[in-house]
Design a protein around this motif. Sequence first.
Motif, PDB file in Angstrom:
ATOM      1  N   PRO A  85       0.808  -1.216   0.000  1.00 40.47           N
ATOM      2  CA  PRO A  85       0.000   0.000   0.000  1.00 40.47           C
ATOM      3  C   PRO A  85       0.847   1.275   0.000  1.00 40.47           C
ATOM      4  CG  PRO A  85      -0.656  -1.500   1.781  1.00 40.47           C
ATOM      5  CD  PRO A  85       0.623  -2.007   1.234  1.00 40.47           C
ATOM      6  N   GLY A  86       0.246   2.332  -0.564  1.00 41.60           N
ATOM      7  CA  GLY A  86       0.895   3.632  -0.476  1.00 41.60           C
ATOM      8  C   GLY A  86       0.932   4.094   0.970  1.00 41.60           C
ATOM      9  N   TYR A  87      -0.168   3.833   1.683  1.00 44.12           N
ATOM     10  CA  TYR A  87      -0.201   4.086   3.126  1.00 44.12           C
ATOM     11  C   TYR A  87      -1.410   3.382   3.724  1.00 44.12           C
ATOM     12  CZ  TYR A  87      -3.310   8.003   1.693  1.00 44.12           C
ATOM     13  OH  TYR A  87      -4.288   8.775   1.129  1.00 44.12           O
ATOM     14  N   ARG A  88      -1.367   3.235   5.040  1.00 44.99           N
ATOM     15  CA  ARG A  88      -2.446   2.611   5.815  1.00 44.99           C
ATOM     16  C   ARG A  88      -2.979   3.659   6.789  1.00 44.99           C
ATOM     17  NH1 ARG A  88      -0.877  -3.050   7.973  1.00 44.99           N
ATOM     18  NH2 ARG A  88      -1.571  -3.504   5.843  1.00 44.99           N
ATOM     19  N   VAL A  89      -4.294   3.599   7.051  1.00 43.21           N
ATOM     20  CA  VAL A  89      -4.908   4.557   7.971  1.00 43.21           C
ATOM     21  C   VAL A  89      -5.665   3.809   9.063  1.00 43.21           C
ATOM     22  CG1 VAL A  89      -6.302   6.639   8.199  1.00 43.21           C
ATOM     23  CG2 VAL A  89      -5.241   6.109   5.990  1.00 43.21           C
ATOM     24  N   PHE A  90      -5.340   4.119  10.328  1.00 43.81           N
ATOM     25  CA  PHE A  90      -6.107   3.655  11.480  1.00 43.81           C
ATOM     26  C   PHE A  90      -7.023   4.787  11.932  1.00 43.81           C
ATOM     27  CE2 PHE A  90      -2.576   0.694  11.598  1.00 43.81           C
ATOM     28  CZ  PHE A  90      -3.148  -0.486  12.055  1.00 43.81           C
ATOM     29  N   PHE A  91      -8.275   4.436  12.213  1.00 42.74           N
ATOM     30  CA  PHE A  91      -9.265   5.433  12.629  1.00 42.74           C
ATOM     31  C   PHE A  91      -9.737   5.118  14.037  1.00 42.74           C
ATOM     32  CE2 PHE A  91      -9.520   4.928   8.055  1.00 42.74           C
ATOM     33  CZ  PHE A  91      -9.519   6.237   7.583  1.00 42.74           C
ATOM     34  N   GLY A  93     -11.957   4.334  16.932  1.00 42.09           N
ATOM     35  CA  GLY A  93     -13.292   3.769  16.993  1.00 42.09           C
ATOM     36  C   GLY A  93     -13.590   2.727  15.935  1.00 42.09           C
ATOM     37  N   HIS A  94     -12.656   2.472  15.033  1.00 36.62           N
ATOM     38  CA  HIS A  94     -12.842   1.458  13.991  1.00 36.62           C
ATOM     39  C   HIS A  94     -11.734   0.412  14.128  1.00 36.62           C
ATOM     40  CE1 HIS A  94     -15.984   3.545  11.642  1.00 36.62           C
ATOM     41  NE2 HIS A  94     -15.386   4.630  12.088  1.00 36.62           N
ATOM     42  N   PRO A  95     -12.088  -0.855  14.266  1.00 38.00           N
ATOM     43  CA  PRO A  95     -11.051  -1.872  14.521  1.00 38.00           C
ATOM     44  C   PRO A  95     -10.155  -2.152  13.334  1.00 38.00           C
ATOM     45  CG  PRO A  95     -13.213  -2.902  14.254  1.00 38.00           C
ATOM     46  CD  PRO A  95     -13.450  -1.418  14.310  1.00 38.00           C
ATOM     47  N   GLU A  96     -10.664  -1.990  12.109  1.00 37.77           N
ATOM     48  CA  GLU A  96      -9.887  -2.333  10.934  1.00 37.77           C
ATOM     49  C   GLU A  96      -9.337  -1.085  10.239  1.00 37.77           C
ATOM     50  OE1 GLU A  96      -9.000  -5.337   9.948  1.00 37.77           O
ATOM     51  OE2 GLU A  96     -10.031  -6.136  11.735  1.00 37.77           O
ATOM     52  N   PRO A  97      -8.052  -1.098   9.876  1.00 35.63           N
ATOM     53  CA  PRO A  97      -7.505   0.037   9.126  1.00 35.63           C
ATOM     54  C   PRO A  97      -7.939  -0.018   7.670  1.00 35.63           C
ATOM     55  CG  PRO A  97      -5.830  -1.650   9.369  1.00 35.63           C
ATOM     56  CD  PRO A  97      -7.031  -2.140  10.129  1.00 35.63           C
ATOM     57  N   VAL A  98      -7.673   1.064   6.953  1.00 36.96           N
ATOM     58  CA  VAL A  98      -7.947   1.155   5.516  1.00 36.96           C
ATOM     59  C   VAL A  98      -6.619   1.345   4.796  1.00 36.96           C
ATOM     60  CG1 VAL A  98      -9.037   2.511   3.686  1.00 36.96           C
ATOM     61  CG2 VAL A  98     -10.261   2.095   5.845  1.00 36.96           C
ATOM     62  N   ASP A  99      -6.388   0.521   3.789  1.00 41.46           N
ATOM     63  CA  ASP A  99      -5.175   0.638   2.981  1.00 41.46           C
ATOM     64  C   ASP A  99      -5.468   1.415   1.705  1.00 41.46           C
ATOM     65  OD1 ASP A  99      -3.697  -0.757   4.791  1.00 41.46           O
ATOM     66  OD2 ASP A  99      -3.519  -2.590   3.598  1.00 41.46           O
ATOM     67  N   HIS A 334       4.142   3.888   5.293  1.00 38.58           N
ATOM     68  CA  HIS A 334       3.469   5.085   5.813  1.00 38.58           C
ATOM     69  C   HIS A 334       2.177   4.646   6.503  1.00 38.58           C
ATOM     70  CE1 HIS A 334       6.159   7.672   3.564  1.00 38.58           C
ATOM     71  NE2 HIS A 334       5.757   7.178   2.417  1.00 38.58           N
ATOM     72  N   THR A 335       1.977   5.079   7.738  1.00 36.68           N
ATOM     73  CA  THR A 335       0.753   4.766   8.467  1.00 36.68           C
ATOM     74  C   THR A 335       0.247   6.021   9.166  1.00 36.68           C
ATOM     75  OG1 THR A 335       1.589   2.514   8.878  1.00 36.68           O
ATOM     76  CG2 THR A 335      -0.329   3.229  10.141  1.00 36.68           C
ATOM     77  N   LEU A 336      -1.044   6.276   9.028  1.00 34.43           N
ATOM     78  CA  LEU A 336      -1.673   7.451   9.629  1.00 34.43           C
ATOM     79  C   LEU A 336      -2.627   7.009  10.728  1.00 34.43           C
ATOM     80  CD1 LEU A 336      -2.516   9.278   6.273  1.00 34.43           C
ATOM     81  CD2 LEU A 336      -0.622   9.815   7.811  1.00 34.43           C
ATOM     82  N   PHE A 337      -2.711   7.816  11.792  1.00 33.23           N
ATOM     83  CA  PHE A 337      -3.602   7.549  12.913  1.00 33.23           C
ATOM     84  C   PHE A 337      -4.480   8.776  13.122  1.00 33.23           C
ATOM     85  CE2 PHE A 337       0.003   4.814  13.332  1.00 33.23           C
ATOM     86  CZ  PHE A 337      -0.476   3.630  13.881  1.00 33.23           C
ATOM     87  N   PHE A 338      -5.793   8.624  12.858  1.00 36.43           N
ATOM     88  CA  PHE A 338      -6.718   9.755  12.881  1.00 36.43           C
ATOM     89  C   PHE A 338      -7.677   9.641  14.062  1.00 36.43           C
ATOM     90  CE2 PHE A 338      -6.575  10.212   7.953  1.00 36.43           C
ATOM     91  CZ  PHE A 338      -5.369  10.893   8.051  1.00 36.43           C
ATOM     92  N   THR A 339      -7.762  10.692  14.866  1.00 30.19           N
ATOM     93  CA  THR A 339      -8.756  10.757  15.925  1.00 30.19           C
ATOM     94  C   THR A 339     -10.129  11.032  15.323  1.00 30.19           C
ATOM     95  OG1 THR A 339      -8.335  13.126  16.228  1.00 30.19           O
ATOM     96  CG2 THR A 339      -7.079  11.607  17.594  1.00 30.19           C
ATOM     97  N   SER A 340     -11.179  10.699  16.045  1.00 32.16           N
ATOM     98  CA  SER A 340     -12.531  10.879  15.524  1.00 32.16           C
ATOM     99  C   SER A 340     -12.945  12.348  15.541  1.00 32.16           C
ATOM    100  CB  SER A 340     -13.519  10.032  16.331  1.00 32.16           C
ATOM    101  OG  SER A 340     -13.441  10.348  17.709  1.00 32.16           O
TER     102      SER A 340
END
Length: 529
Positions: A85-91, A93-99, A334-340
């Motif tokens: 992946p170009g990057y992964r995102v963890f959100f 409140g959501h258990p699964e990340p998005v690639d 690259h991995t991003l972590f986003f708060t709600s």
Amino acid sequence: MTHTIVIGGGIAGLATAALLARDGREVTLLEARSELGGRAGSWEKDGFTFDTGPSWYLMPEVFDHFFRLLGTSAAEQLDLTLLDPGYRVFFEGHPEPVDIRASREENIRTFERIEPGAGRALERYLESAESTYSDAVERFLYTSFQSFRPFLDGAVLKRGGRLARLLLQPLDKFVAGYVKDTRLRQILGYPAVFLGSSPERTPAMYHLMSHMDLADGVLYPQGGFSHLIDVIARLAREQGVEIVTQARVTSIDAVTSVGASVSGVTYADAAGRSITLAADEVVSAADLHHTETELVDEAVRTYPERWWNRRMSGPGAVLVMLGVRGDLPQLTHHTLFFTSDWRTNFDRIFGSKPRIPDPASFYACMPSATDTGVAPAGDSNLFLLIPVPADVGIGRGGIDGDGDLQVEQVADAAIARLADWAGIPDLAERIVVRRTVGPGDFAADLNSWMGGALGPAHTLRQSAFLRGRNSSRQLDGLYYAGGSTIPGIGLPMCLISAEIAFKRMNGDTTTTPLSEPMPTPAPAPVESR
């Protein structure tokens, strides 16, 4: 021969020096520190090698254009790897990340899976992003705005209404017209952070950034971004640039008998001696605030302190460099972590009463996923960037937790949140190398305005011709390059700023990139005796 001094050995200074030398000028580059790169520096300990700044290789055509100007190419100079992946995102409140994958089609399918109808919406969004990006490259990115005549042709005027709407509408509202799912809105709004701003403060014009990561893909230069700096420095030297490190410029000197024009610079060398160097032109690729308020005499400042008091800095940052035993398969390069609660997060950074966000969204880079040379075999190189207010009072970082209290607290919280969200419960126990950097370090080491990590934010009032211009109004022969002037923040923008400075110095008011390759000057005729 014209003698030009370039201040600052970051990517903008090195690129400017290379272009000017190829054009036939005698060029001396002065860098205050012992290493080149500026924000794109490096640090090594116990077999772990960290890039200490930029880590995203976007807009590859900009890099390739720069290399071709010098008679070479990115393919000849760099070993580029496409990330997938170009990057992964963890959100939160959501258990699964998005690639986010390497192809446009896969990302359209991802959006559709998350929100029915969002795939087609992303297609339309990316079509708009690509069109806007093409317009920007052709008309806006490579111009100094010295003349507005090129903008008065029919093609530009025909698009005027659309461009005005994109400038006046904030990015978050624009994105909301395409998708409803909060996660998708965050993915499309996040490029505002690359621009030192937030989605509600950034013009929708910058949705063009999504063309780069969602359609073009994300690359990585093997050896890291410090290797990219080494390559450009070598090319500059090959063009004839003299590079002097440990040369801290203390003033840009001027003659004021008739008007005011530069006469050279004064700098302190490694031994602390004060040296004055004459020049016909000076290009400062140092922070523009530092240049104007510290190096230029008060009587001839184009951008005095009162000008800066009406401007907005991009965010500050706490950087965390971690050497970790073992691998971390939960993370990608690259991995991003986003708060709600994104808006609160950004308001705490950019609002009228700034304070450190808690919890904070943040970014993690793990180049050891792609580059085996940046960590011992089997171990992981991890770099965290946590946006905070641009405030030197937050403090400076240190080694093994000995930085200032607020900086280390931000680092500890990010490490704990990464471990929790990504499912790496023993992360803290596996850390064997740790270094932090805070806003105080950006101010002390890079003369960064307010301790900001990037430069002035890309708000409407600080974009295009409303951003700091690239030549002094008060001091003839003084020019600027880098992220704090046009066209803006980021390595590709800094390369373009070098080209714009070159064009400005040569009276070139065109809006398109220079023709490739640049011609080399004919040798001076030999006088007969």
